[in-house]
Design a protein around this motif. Sequence first.
Motif, PDB file in Angstrom:
ATOM      1  N   ASP A   9      -2.450   3.057   0.324  1.00  0.00           N
ATOM      2  CA  ASP A   9      -3.880   3.356   0.388  1.00  0.00           C
ATOM      3  C   ASP A   9      -4.170   4.805   0.003  1.00  0.00           C
ATOM      4  O   ASP A   9      -5.305   5.271   0.125  1.00  0.00           O
ATOM      5  CB  ASP A   9      -4.459   3.041   1.786  1.00  0.00           C
ATOM      6  N   ASP A  34       2.296   4.455   2.896  1.00  0.00           N
ATOM      7  CA  ASP A  34       2.712   5.259   1.734  1.00  0.00           C
ATOM      8  C   ASP A  34       3.043   6.691   2.150  1.00  0.00           C
ATOM      9  O   ASP A  34       3.915   7.331   1.559  1.00  0.00           O
ATOM     10  CB  ASP A  34       1.675   5.211   0.597  1.00  0.00           C
ATOM     11  N   GLY A  35       2.403   7.188   3.224  1.00  0.00           N
ATOM     12  CA  GLY A  35       2.741   8.526   3.730  1.00  0.00           C
ATOM     13  C   GLY A  35       4.128   8.542   4.345  1.00  0.00           C
ATOM     14  O   GLY A  35       4.940   9.427   4.070  1.00  0.00           O
ATOM     15  N   PHE A  84       2.319  -0.200   2.485  1.00  0.00           N
ATOM     16  CA  PHE A  84       0.854  -0.296   2.526  1.00  0.00           C
ATOM     17  C   PHE A  84       0.301   0.899   1.760  1.00  0.00           C
ATOM     18  O   PHE A  84       0.273   2.026   2.277  1.00  0.00           O
ATOM     19  CB  PHE A  84       0.359  -0.270   3.969  1.00  0.00           C
ATOM     20  N   SER A 126      -3.497   7.441   1.445  1.00  0.00           N
ATOM     21  CA  SER A 126      -4.129   8.137   2.568  1.00  0.00           C
ATOM     22  C   SER A 126      -3.213   8.151   3.787  1.00  0.00           C
ATOM     23  O   SER A 126      -2.442   7.222   4.004  1.00  0.00           O
ATOM     24  CB  SER A 126      -5.426   7.374   2.902  1.00  0.00           C
ATOM     25  N   LEU A 127      -3.342   9.215   4.565  1.00  0.00           N
ATOM     26  CA  LEU A 127      -2.787   9.211   5.920  1.00  0.00           C
ATOM     27  C   LEU A 127      -3.891   8.575   6.750  1.00  0.00           C
ATOM     28  O   LEU A 127      -4.652   9.237   7.459  1.00  0.00           O
ATOM     29  CB  LEU A 127      -2.480  10.630   6.389  1.00  0.00           C
ATOM     30  N   ASN A 128      -4.002   7.260   6.616  1.00  0.00           N
ATOM     31  CA  ASN A 128      -5.218   6.581   7.067  1.00  0.00           C
ATOM     32  C   ASN A 128      -5.554   6.801   8.536  1.00  0.00           C
ATOM     33  O   ASN A 128      -6.712   6.985   8.906  1.00  0.00           O
ATOM     34  CB  ASN A 128      -5.115   5.083   6.757  1.00  0.00           C
TER      35      ASN A 128
HETATM   36 MG   LIG Z   1      -1.300   5.388   4.005  1.00  0.00          MG
END
Ligand SMILES: [Mg+2]
Length: 527
Positions: A451, A424-425, A449, A453-455
């Motif tokens: 989430d 998503d980032g 994906f 977040s910048l996972n």
């Molecule tokens: Mg992400």
Amino acid sequence: MNVSEVMVRYLKAAGIGHVFGYPGDPNIEFMEAARRAGMQFVLGRREGTAGLMAEAYGFLTGRPGVCMSTLGPGSSNLVNAVANAWLDRVPMIALSGQIERKREQTFTHQVLDHNRLFSPVSKWTTHVAPDTVAGVMRKALRTAVAERPGPVHITTHADVVGAEAKDAVVSLPPLASMGFGGDTDVARRLHKAKRPVILAGIAAQRANAHSVLARLAEVAGIPVVVAPMAKGVLAEDHAYYAGTLDMACNALMWDFLKGCDLLLAVGFDAVELIKPWTLSVPTVHIDAVPNTDQIYSADTELVGDIAAILGGIAAVWKGEPRWTAAAVKRHREALRAAYYAGRVKGRLNPTDVIDAVREALPREAIATSDVGSHKLLVGQGWSAYEPRSVLMSNGLSSMGYSLPAAIVAQLLNPGRPVVCFVGDGGLAMVQGELRLASSLGLGLLVVVFCDGSLNRIEIKQSKRKYPSWGTLFEPTDIERLAQSMGCEGAMVDSAAPLQRLLARKRPQGRPLVIGARIDPAQYTQQF
Ligand SMILES: [Mg+2]
Ligand SMILES: Cc1ncc(C[n+]2csc(CCOP(=O)(O)OP(=O)(O)O)c2C)c(N)n1
């Protein structure tokens, strides 16, 4: 050993017995090391001519000529000789002293920026340090003599030359590649090995070596590990496919390589390495270019047309396969089990998303992946069957790559399914291009994906017990985003609706963008 002593050992190991130069303060430790090692010092009457003597030494012997100057006026005097070696294609190691490291950036008297001074006329400009000196010397010597030969400039700081070396292993790489017939020697070594492994990289794919790679793997029974950007160079349902390196399940893959007794690095470009190279197994470098990076050490280099070299080895192969297909299968099963580690029951896991898409698309599908935690799972879990059917940026590893790449893959392959995997980032960086994709009428599948977040970075914060800070962001309504861009959009948060959506239809005439609201817990378990 101090740093100068390590440098001198490397020069001597390369058969170099002379240093041509003109000294200053910062060179004293190096000169003393050279004297003790029995080298001859030729005191030219200025640096420029000493450098030209080193060039003539390199021309006559084929070994790098070594010249040496002090800092500032000594180094600027040396430039002309280094430029001479550059355009005369002569191997040279040029050394210039420098002020102590802690003063280099702020002190001015006699201080010139050597990297900027020498970079237009050198194959490489660098400096030595106590913890890098041996690696720098290996790379410098290999680079200087590699075709086309030329100069490497090394800065030697006053506080470094006498300091104790922490990187002091003297192990000279081969300074030349094997010529015609080398493939027979390698075939002999392969035959003697019990557990050889091939590590195939992007240069093997560029060389169109896929069929001959498969043939060699089959006749000699050698498992093939691939680098991420080379996925598809061996079909991943081939009996000797053994996984992707430096993606998810890294520990298992490195253990597998550690267990081999001969490694053939076939077009493997270390630009894809994320972890430092820690293997010490005997390695043969097979590539279109010499092993000048020296990130891994290879005792033998076969340089040329990769497909022809592999074909040469396969042609002379006699004997039983080294590995049975069953043994490779057991390794693949362990790899698959590790890939699913950390799945949370009842949630939408990243691997569920990858599996659902892989099952829905035919073998020839092209996949692109962006950069982030999702890439590490896509890189291991997406099964590729054809060369150039997986596109990811794994050298620069730039976010925002996979959507533009998928647009082009679809543009060039109108009849072939293309899926873009993106975080998503990463999508947020380039989402405007969805409008381009719809206006071009591309039936792309885009899987996000989600989430919030910048996972990949958030995980690293949490590993250090830091809170998530600057790495979380608000969710985007992917369905409405897609619609506003002329695409079809959908949001899913479990596997069944995703499978249904993918089974229902292929996107036609415009992209289908699916936001998969995943549970990132599996990432935390995996990395
Ligand atoms: Mg992400
Ligand atoms: C242009 C660019 N900026 C920053 C980074 C550093 N970086 C690597 S992964 C990552 C997080 C990516 O987040 P997302 O796209 O949501 O993927 P996720 O990790 O959540 O799967 C970042 C910021 C990068 N590789 N490229």
